[in-house]
Design a protein around this motif. Sequence first.
Motif, PDB file in Angstrom:
ATOM      1  N   GLU A 125      25.975 -12.780  11.790  1.00  0.00           N
ATOM      2  CA  GLU A 125      26.773 -11.835  12.276  1.00  0.00           C
ATOM      3  C   GLU A 125      27.179 -12.009  13.704  1.00  0.00           C
ATOM      4  O   GLU A 125      28.350 -11.910  14.224  1.00  0.00           O
ATOM      5  CB  GLU A 125      26.471 -10.438  11.698  1.00  0.00           C
ATOM      6  CG  GLU A 125      26.498 -10.272  10.287  1.00  0.00           C
ATOM      7  CD  GLU A 125      25.959  -8.881   9.619  1.00  0.00           C
ATOM      8  OE1 GLU A 125      25.578  -8.203  10.478  1.00  0.00           O
ATOM      9  OE2 GLU A 125      26.023  -8.874   8.537  1.00  0.00           O
ATOM     10  N   GLU A 126      26.312 -12.254  14.537  1.00  0.00           N
ATOM     11  CA  GLU A 126      26.589 -12.164  16.016  1.00  0.00           C
ATOM     12  C   GLU A 126      27.314 -13.338  16.430  1.00  0.00           C
ATOM     13  O   GLU A 126      28.119 -13.442  17.086  1.00  0.00           O
ATOM     14  CB  GLU A 126      24.880 -12.197  16.497  1.00  0.00           C
ATOM     15  CG  GLU A 126      24.341 -10.767  16.589  1.00  0.00           C
ATOM     16  CD  GLU A 126      22.701 -11.158  17.160  1.00  0.00           C
ATOM     17  OE1 GLU A 126      22.546 -12.068  17.655  1.00  0.00           O
ATOM     18  OE2 GLU A 126      22.083 -10.039  16.894  1.00  0.00           O
ATOM     19  N   LEU A 161      29.471 -14.785  14.321  1.00  0.00           N
ATOM     20  CA  LEU A 161      30.901 -14.552  14.027  1.00  0.00           C
ATOM     21  C   LEU A 161      31.452 -13.826  14.898  1.00  0.00           C
ATOM     22  O   LEU A 161      32.688 -14.236  15.363  1.00  0.00           O
ATOM     23  CB  LEU A 161      30.624 -14.139  12.508  1.00  0.00           C
ATOM     24  CG  LEU A 161      31.920 -14.112  11.842  1.00  0.00           C
ATOM     25  CD1 LEU A 161      32.552 -15.332  11.603  1.00  0.00           C
ATOM     26  CD2 LEU A 161      31.749 -13.040  10.597  1.00  0.00           C
ATOM     27  N   ARG A 162      30.936 -12.769  15.545  1.00  0.00           N
ATOM     28  CA  ARG A 162      31.410 -11.865  16.528  1.00  0.00           C
ATOM     29  C   ARG A 162      31.840 -12.658  17.618  1.00  0.00           C
ATOM     30  O   ARG A 162      32.714 -12.568  18.406  1.00  0.00           O
ATOM     31  CB  ARG A 162      30.538 -10.588  16.893  1.00  0.00           C
ATOM     32  CG  ARG A 162      30.578  -9.769  15.607  1.00  0.00           C
ATOM     33  CD  ARG A 162      30.002  -8.369  16.059  1.00  0.00           C
ATOM     34  NE  ARG A 162      28.661  -8.382  16.339  1.00  0.00           N
ATOM     35  CZ  ARG A 162      27.815  -8.345  15.411  1.00  0.00           C
ATOM     36  NH1 ARG A 162      28.117  -7.913  14.290  1.00  0.00           N
ATOM     37  NH2 ARG A 162      26.486  -8.234  15.927  1.00  0.00           N
ATOM     38  N   THR A 195      33.469 -22.260   7.391  1.00  0.00           N
ATOM     39  CA  THR A 195      32.341 -21.381   7.917  1.00  0.00           C
ATOM     40  C   THR A 195      30.887 -22.079   7.880  1.00  0.00           C
ATOM     41  O   THR A 195      29.771 -21.473   8.672  1.00  0.00           O
ATOM     42  CB  THR A 195      32.124 -20.074   6.822  1.00  0.00           C
ATOM     43  OG1 THR A 195      33.463 -19.739   6.326  1.00  0.00           O
ATOM     44  CG2 THR A 195      31.432 -18.822   7.523  1.00  0.00           C
ATOM     45  N   SER A 241      28.618 -15.847  -0.852  1.00  0.00           N
ATOM     46  CA  SER A 241      28.073 -15.470   0.459  1.00  0.00           C
ATOM     47  C   SER A 241      28.397 -13.637   0.620  1.00  0.00           C
ATOM     48  O   SER A 241      29.646 -13.378   0.301  1.00  0.00           O
ATOM     49  CB  SER A 241      28.964 -15.955   1.564  1.00  0.00           C
ATOM     50  OG  SER A 241      28.294 -15.418   2.772  1.00  0.00           O
ATOM     51  N   HIS A 264      27.043 -20.626   9.939  1.00  0.00           N
ATOM     52  CA  HIS A 264      25.769 -20.607   9.211  1.00  0.00           C
ATOM     53  C   HIS A 264      24.833 -21.690   9.951  1.00  0.00           C
ATOM     54  O   HIS A 264      23.639 -20.919  10.351  1.00  0.00           O
ATOM     55  CB  HIS A 264      26.042 -21.150   7.944  1.00  0.00           C
ATOM     56  CG  HIS A 264      26.236 -20.162   6.904  1.00  0.00           C
ATOM     57  ND1 HIS A 264      25.964 -19.087   6.731  1.00  0.00           N
ATOM     58  CD2 HIS A 264      27.528 -19.822   6.188  1.00  0.00           C
ATOM     59  CE1 HIS A 264      26.573 -18.205   5.860  1.00  0.00           C
ATOM     60  NE2 HIS A 264      27.594 -18.708   5.556  1.00  0.00           N
ATOM     61  N   ASN A 272      28.759 -12.550   3.308  1.00  0.00           N
ATOM     62  CA  ASN A 272      29.085 -12.233   4.495  1.00  0.00           C
ATOM     63  C   ASN A 272      30.920 -12.619   4.268  1.00  0.00           C
ATOM     64  O   ASN A 272      31.485 -12.525   5.258  1.00  0.00           O
ATOM     65  CB  ASN A 272      28.730 -13.220   5.504  1.00  0.00           C
ATOM     66  CG  ASN A 272      27.202 -12.819   5.858  1.00  0.00           C
ATOM     67  OD1 ASN A 272      26.918 -11.839   6.323  1.00  0.00           O
ATOM     68  ND2 ASN A 272      26.428 -14.176   5.457  1.00  0.00           N
ATOM     69  N   ALA A 327      33.267 -10.258   5.966  1.00  0.00           N
ATOM     70  CA  ALA A 327      33.278 -10.186   7.392  1.00  0.00           C
ATOM     71  C   ALA A 327      33.873 -11.470   8.185  1.00  0.00           C
ATOM     72  O   ALA A 327      34.687 -11.516   8.799  1.00  0.00           O
ATOM     73  CB  ALA A 327      31.869 -10.224   8.105  1.00  0.00           C
ATOM     74  N   VAL A 328      33.813 -12.757   7.057  1.00  0.00           N
ATOM     75  CA  VAL A 328      34.562 -13.932   7.591  1.00  0.00           C
ATOM     76  C   VAL A 328      35.864 -13.805   7.365  1.00  0.00           C
ATOM     77  O   VAL A 328      36.668 -14.273   8.378  1.00  0.00           O
ATOM     78  CB  VAL A 328      33.825 -15.122   6.660  1.00  0.00           C
ATOM     79  CG1 VAL A 328      34.763 -16.466   6.847  1.00  0.00           C
ATOM     80  CG2 VAL A 328      32.431 -15.428   6.877  1.00  0.00           C
ATOM     81  N   ASN A 382      20.523 -13.536   8.816  1.00  0.00           N
ATOM     82  CA  ASN A 382      21.855 -12.861   8.380  1.00  0.00           C
ATOM     83  C   ASN A 382      22.459 -12.215   9.616  1.00  0.00           C
ATOM     84  O   ASN A 382      23.588 -12.276   9.869  1.00  0.00           O
ATOM     85  CB  ASN A 382      21.734 -11.846   7.128  1.00  0.00           C
ATOM     86  CG  ASN A 382      23.012 -11.650   6.658  1.00  0.00           C
ATOM     87  OD1 ASN A 382      24.029 -12.229   6.251  1.00  0.00           O
ATOM     88  ND2 ASN A 382      23.385 -10.165   6.559  1.00  0.00           N
ATOM     89  N   ASP A 383      21.444 -11.593  10.363  1.00  0.00           N
ATOM     90  CA  ASP A 383      21.959 -10.915  11.797  1.00  0.00           C
ATOM     91  C   ASP A 383      22.477 -11.653  12.783  1.00  0.00           C
ATOM     92  O   ASP A 383      23.499 -11.504  13.339  1.00  0.00           O
ATOM     93  CB  ASP A 383      21.023  -9.954  12.087  1.00  0.00           C
ATOM     94  CG  ASP A 383      20.593  -8.791  11.411  1.00  0.00           C
ATOM     95  OD1 ASP A 383      21.145  -8.584  10.463  1.00  0.00           O
ATOM     96  OD2 ASP A 383      19.536  -8.125  11.876  1.00  0.00           O
TER      97      ASP A 383
END
Length: 261
Positions: free
Chosen positions: A110-111, A113-114, A25, A144, A29, A146, A149-150, A106-107
Amino acid sequence: MPRTQVDWDSWKAVLFDLDGVVTPTAVVHMHAWDAMFNAFLTSRSAADGVAYPPYTEQDYFAYVDGKPRYDGVRSVLESRGITLPEGSPDDPPTAQTVCGLGNSKNDAFEEVLRAEGVVPYPGSVELILALHRRGIPMAVVSSSRNAPAVLAAADLSSYFALVVHGGVAEERGLPGKPAPDTFAYAARELGATNAEAVVLEDAVSGVAAGRAGAFGLVIGVDRGAGPEALTSAGADLVVDDLADVVPADPDGSAPAQEGTR
């Protein structure tokens, strides 16, 4: 490296760190920091009339890697001679504060990651599937927030009975690694004592947490820390990849090759 025999059936819980153990991951990051800082620096350059140097991968290793999120923000801003108000952790991502930028990162995470997803280490997936087939309870213990989500992006959520992430630790007042508290909490939740649980870690601080908590077995996964550092921190066993400790199936056959679900 040849396979190392671990009697997995003698353990009541297996506790995985996430980044560096299950998923790579750190790359996600790094991309998130890049997206957030370069958007900010471009905007700030226009507003101040100053050509601030763009954020680079070297900035990640020099100012961000291994630090709490807001500390990383402060370090990069200082490197550019930029001062912002501290703000508070509740600041929206649009706030021009240290905390606002950290929340924006952080946002961005997530973007990314998606958009890009994350591919788990094949050897780690192999071990997770083998332990799942044996009915051994597993948890992820990660600093984390996150982590859920990961895991979802890696299609591994269903294999873990519990995810102890940074938010859970904060809610329960659990100090982070190298303190053993988050691992100990996970073991209890899975119905095991520390002595009955295995810790899997790639970071020196995580291995130290496993040793400080007197866990029954601490396995260090060498993703760059080095076997000597992991052993010195308290690892009972150091492997290059978790494929090295995958057991044969309960019937004695070789581990099945199956995908995640």
